[in-house]
Design a protein around this motif. Structure first.
Motif, PDB file in Angstrom:
ATOM      1  N   LEU A   1       0.832  -1.212   0.000  1.00 19.73           N
ATOM      2  CA  LEU A   1       0.000   0.000   0.000  1.00 19.73           C
ATOM      3  C   LEU A   1       0.863   1.257   0.000  1.00 19.73           C
ATOM      4  O   LEU A   1       0.544   2.246  -0.668  1.00 19.73           O
ATOM      5  CB  LEU A   1      -0.942   0.011   1.208  1.00 19.73           C
ATOM      6  CG  LEU A   1      -2.029  -1.072   1.214  1.00 19.73           C
ATOM      7  CD1 LEU A   1      -2.938  -0.912   2.426  1.00 19.73           C
ATOM      8  CD2 LEU A   1      -2.860  -1.049  -0.054  1.00 19.73           C
ATOM      9  N   ALA A   2       1.988   1.179   0.718  1.00 21.05           N
ATOM     10  CA  ALA A   2       2.883   2.342   0.790  1.00 21.05           C
ATOM     11  C   ALA A   2       3.389   2.707  -0.603  1.00 21.05           C
ATOM     12  O   ALA A   2       3.558   3.883  -0.929  1.00 21.05           O
ATOM     13  CB  ALA A   2       4.041   2.034   1.725  1.00 21.05           C
ATOM     14  N   SER A   3       3.631   1.694  -1.427  1.00 28.41           N
ATOM     15  CA  SER A   3       4.199   1.993  -2.746  1.00 28.41           C
ATOM     16  C   SER A   3       3.116   2.182  -3.821  1.00 28.41           C
ATOM     17  O   SER A   3       3.420   2.520  -4.953  1.00 28.41           O
ATOM     18  CB  SER A   3       5.179   0.890  -3.158  1.00 28.41           C
ATOM     19  OG  SER A   3       4.477  -0.320  -3.234  1.00 28.41           O
ATOM     20  N   ASP A   4       1.866   1.975  -3.449  1.00 28.85           N
ATOM     21  CA  ASP A   4       0.797   2.080  -4.449  1.00 28.85           C
ATOM     22  C   ASP A   4       0.194   3.491  -4.443  1.00 28.85           C
ATOM     23  O   ASP A   4      -0.979   3.694  -4.098  1.00 28.85           O
ATOM     24  CB  ASP A   4      -0.292   1.034  -4.145  1.00 28.85           C
ATOM     25  CG  ASP A   4      -1.366   1.007  -5.219  1.00 28.85           C
ATOM     26  OD1 ASP A   4      -1.047   1.266  -6.398  1.00 28.85           O
ATOM     27  OD2 ASP A   4      -2.546   0.760  -4.870  1.00 28.85           O
TER      28      ASP A   4
ATOM     29  N   LEU B   1      -4.848   0.407   5.854  1.00 39.55           N
ATOM     30  CA  LEU B   1      -5.478   1.146   4.746  1.00 39.55           C
ATOM     31  C   LEU B   1      -5.671   2.615   5.127  1.00 39.55           C
ATOM     32  O   LEU B   1      -5.410   3.512   4.326  1.00 39.55           O
ATOM     33  CB  LEU B   1      -6.825   0.518   4.397  1.00 39.55           C
ATOM     34  CG  LEU B   1      -6.731  -0.700   3.486  1.00 39.55           C
ATOM     35  CD1 LEU B   1      -7.885  -1.644   3.698  1.00 39.55           C
ATOM     36  CD2 LEU B   1      -6.697  -0.286   2.027  1.00 39.55           C
ATOM     37  N   ASP B   2      -6.114   2.826   6.346  1.00 39.82           N
ATOM     38  CA  ASP B   2      -6.352   4.215   6.791  1.00 39.82           C
ATOM     39  C   ASP B   2      -5.048   5.003   6.852  1.00 39.82           C
ATOM     40  O   ASP B   2      -5.013   6.179   6.497  1.00 39.82           O
ATOM     41  CB  ASP B   2      -7.046   4.229   8.162  1.00 39.82           C
ATOM     42  CG  ASP B   2      -8.500   3.767   8.049  1.00 39.82           C
ATOM     43  OD1 ASP B   2      -8.989   3.637   6.902  1.00 39.82           O
ATOM     44  OD2 ASP B   2      -9.123   3.520   9.095  1.00 39.82           O
ATOM     45  N   LYS B   3      -3.993   4.330   7.296  1.00 35.12           N
ATOM     46  CA  LYS B   3      -2.695   5.004   7.410  1.00 35.12           C
ATOM     47  C   LYS B   3      -2.265   5.594   6.061  1.00 35.12           C
ATOM     48  O   LYS B   3      -1.724   6.692   5.990  1.00 35.12           O
ATOM     49  CB  LYS B   3      -1.654   3.995   7.916  1.00 35.12           C
ATOM     50  CG  LYS B   3      -0.266   4.556   8.078  1.00 35.12           C
ATOM     51  CD  LYS B   3       0.646   3.554   8.770  1.00 35.12           C
ATOM     52  CE  LYS B   3       2.096   3.972   8.655  1.00 35.12           C
ATOM     53  NZ  LYS B   3       3.007   2.907   9.101  1.00 35.12           N
ATOM     54  N   TYR B   4      -2.531   4.829   4.990  1.00 37.06           N
ATOM     55  CA  TYR B   4      -2.118   5.304   3.653  1.00 37.06           C
ATOM     56  C   TYR B   4      -3.291   5.938   2.900  1.00 37.06           C
ATOM     57  O   TYR B   4      -3.174   6.226   1.714  1.00 37.06           O
ATOM     58  CB  TYR B   4      -1.499   4.148   2.857  1.00 37.06           C
ATOM     59  CG  TYR B   4      -0.220   3.678   3.515  1.00 37.06           C
ATOM     60  CD1 TYR B   4       0.961   4.407   3.347  1.00 37.06           C
ATOM     61  CD2 TYR B   4      -0.213   2.579   4.367  1.00 37.06           C
ATOM     62  CE1 TYR B   4       2.123   4.025   4.006  1.00 37.06           C
ATOM     63  CE2 TYR B   4       0.950   2.194   5.027  1.00 37.06           C
ATOM     64  CZ  TYR B   4       2.106   2.923   4.840  1.00 37.06           C
ATOM     65  OH  TYR B   4       3.258   2.567   5.494  1.00 37.06           O
TER      66      TYR B   4
ATOM     67  N   GLU C   1     -17.740  -1.439  12.414  1.00 37.56           N
ATOM     68  CA  GLU C   1     -16.641  -0.909  13.235  1.00 37.56           C
ATOM     69  C   GLU C   1     -15.283  -1.146  12.563  1.00 37.56           C
ATOM     70  O   GLU C   1     -14.401  -0.300  12.624  1.00 37.56           O
ATOM     71  CB  GLU C   1     -16.690  -1.587  14.601  1.00 37.56           C
ATOM     72  CG  GLU C   1     -15.807  -0.944  15.644  1.00 37.56           C
ATOM     73  CD  GLU C   1     -15.871  -1.714  16.956  1.00 37.56           C
ATOM     74  OE1 GLU C   1     -16.989  -2.046  17.418  1.00 37.56           O
ATOM     75  OE2 GLU C   1     -14.787  -1.993  17.508  1.00 37.56           O
ATOM     76  N   TRP C   2     -15.131  -2.285  11.907  1.00 39.96           N
ATOM     77  CA  TRP C   2     -13.853  -2.615  11.277  1.00 39.96           C
ATOM     78  C   TRP C   2     -13.736  -2.047   9.859  1.00 39.96           C
ATOM     79  O   TRP C   2     -12.701  -2.193   9.216  1.00 39.96           O
ATOM     80  CB  TRP C   2     -13.654  -4.131  11.211  1.00 39.96           C
ATOM     81  CG  TRP C   2     -13.613  -4.809  12.556  1.00 39.96           C
ATOM     82  CD1 TRP C   2     -13.462  -4.203  13.777  1.00 39.96           C
ATOM     83  CD2 TRP C   2     -13.735  -6.217  12.824  1.00 39.96           C
ATOM     84  NE1 TRP C   2     -13.490  -5.153  14.774  1.00 39.96           N
ATOM     85  CE2 TRP C   2     -13.658  -6.389  14.220  1.00 39.96           C
ATOM     86  CE3 TRP C   2     -13.911  -7.337  12.014  1.00 39.96           C
ATOM     87  CZ2 TRP C   2     -13.744  -7.650  14.832  1.00 39.96           C
ATOM     88  CZ3 TRP C   2     -13.993  -8.590  12.616  1.00 39.96           C
ATOM     89  CH2 TRP C   2     -13.900  -8.747  14.007  1.00 39.96           C
ATOM     90  N   GLY C   3     -14.791  -1.420   9.395  1.00 41.06           N
ATOM     91  CA  GLY C   3     -14.737  -0.820   8.063  1.00 41.06           C
ATOM     92  C   GLY C   3     -14.552  -1.848   6.961  1.00 41.06           C
ATOM     93  O   GLY C   3     -13.783  -1.641   6.015  1.00 41.06           O
TER      94      GLY C   3
END
Ligand SMILES: Cc1ncc(COP(=O)(O)O)c(C=O)c1O
Length: 401
Positions: A130-133, A163-166, A189-191
């Motif tokens: 996710l960081a690189s996407d 997911l939220d972090k990125y 709650e877990w989205g």
């Protein structure tokens, strides 16, 4: 000759299909009805409202589909994704493998993140993907919540956090086939965007109903998803929901009444009590496994499943022989090892409508079977460990207090 016949009850301890309670069997023992009557419409409405409670969602829309878990997967994928879309999918056991194969057949580009069987999903790998996407080419994260092959449960709150972090918009699509109705699952709650389950697991119904619950982002995704879908198209359902007719095709009347009875049982016991009962049966099983001197296939406590325990046998023993002998000699059905762990593990499914004494019967049967196949177990050791724990932890039956 009826092959299934054996004296007494079959001790059904596979992780699905599970025991069907008498109450549910009786509720299903009825003639067909016209599914276009107000009676079935009202019944369906109660079912749609009440299944949301076991997914712990208010914003999700449930679809009760005549299918199995495999069809429910396909429904989730084809309604939300388009051919060529990139998914990240975790390979941690046979069911995640089958789902990945399905994703490939449906022409998605699957980034497979593999872990040793017995471990949970590799979320560090997810984080680096996710960081690189930066351009958001990943459209969905597909994850099996409870991998029934290995008795591993993934922590979905961690997936959401990453997911939220990125601030990544990928959908989270979850296989909760051996979770919903047994494990605490908090869709809102877990989205989680799409959750799938099927009737023959914790709901303790016959096979034949897939239940898919789609959140608002997933419903929105159907508008641009171009995967071919016909039978599984959610729009067919949504149109009928708007018209108040509910069914785009003929549902199994018997399964609808069965689901009503199954949900009534869950709510009568109290859903939180059901979840605690599963945790209790799982803990008792793990204590027995420890007392037998055997290893849990699930490698870390944080992943221990409350619905199934996979048990590793010593290399000189074939777990298939355990499964076969338990059934032939003790009328006890255990789960076998699948694919990579075939012959190496057997599984005790402690899922669905079961109680503590049934589990102790199963554990006694496992001990005798272990002895049968030459494993030097002390008879009674697992039963003693499990019952000592249960003695201090079984509450009064809620309806009898
Ligand atoms: C976690 C999981 N996913 C999917 C499936 C496939 O479901 P079905 O056999 O109902 O198609 C199973 C079946 O055991 C399962 O355990």
């Amino acid at each position: 000759m009826d092959f299934a016949y054996g004296p007494g009850r079959n001790h059904l301890f596979v992780p699905g299909p599970t025991n069907i309670p008498e109450h549910v069997i009786r509720a299903m023992n009825r003639n067909n009805e016209n599914h276009r009557t107000p009676a079935i419409t009202t019944l369906t409405k109660t079912l749609l409202d009440d299944v949301k409670k076991i997914f712990k969602t208010t914003s999700g829309i449930p679809f009760l589909i005549p299918t199995t878990g495999t069809g429910a997967w396909e429904s989730a994928l084809t309604n939300t994704l388009s051919p060529g879309d990139r998914t990240v999918s975790f390979l941690i056991g046979q069911f995640s493998l089958l789902w990945i194969e399905q994703q490939k057949r449906l022409n998605f580009k699957v980034d497979v993140v593999e872990s040793e069987w017995g471990q949970g999903a590799d979320l560090d790998a997810l984080e680096s993907k996710l960081a690189s996407d930066k351009t958001h080419t990943i459209k969905a994260i597909c994850i099996v919540h409870n991998e029934t092959t290995t008795g591993v449960t993934n922590d979905l709150t961690k997936v959401r956090k990453i997911l939220d972090k990125y601030q990544h918009p990928a959908l989270i699509i979850v296989d909760a086939v051996s979770s919903i109705g047994a494990l605490d699952f908090r869709m809102d709650e877990w989205g989680v965007d799409v959750v799938v389950t099927s009737s023959q697991k914790a709901l303790s119904l016959p096979t034949g109903m897939g239940i898919v619950c789609a959140g608002p982002k997933a419903i929105e995704a159907t508008k641009s998803a171009t995967s071919v879908r016909s039978f599984f198209d959610w729009n067919g359902y949504l149109k009928c929901y708007n018209l108040g007719t509910y069914w785009p095709y003929t549902p199994s009347i018997q399964l609808l009444y069965g689901l009503r009875a199954a949900l009534d049982l869950v709510f009568e016991e109290g859903f939180e009590n059901v979840i605690l009962r599963h945790k209790r049966l799982a803990k008792a099983t793990r204590l027995a496994v420890e007392a037998w001197g055997l290893k849990n296939c699930c490698q870390k406590e944080e992943w221990y499943s409350a619905s199934v325990t996979a048990i590793v046998v010593p290399p000189n023993i074939d777990s298939g022989e355990i499964v076969s002998r338990a059934w032939k000699r003790y009328n006890l059905s255990l789960g076998g090892g699948l694919n990579k762990v075939a012959g190496k593990v057997f599984r005790i499914g402690h899922v669905g409508h079961l109680n503590e004494l049934q589990l102790l019967g199963c554990l006694a049967g496992v001990e005798m079977t272990l002895k049968d196949v030459g494993y030097p177990v002390k008879l009674g050791s697992g039963v003693a460990a499990a019952s000592a724990y249960l003695l201090n932890n079984v509450p009064l039956i809620p309806s009898r207090i």
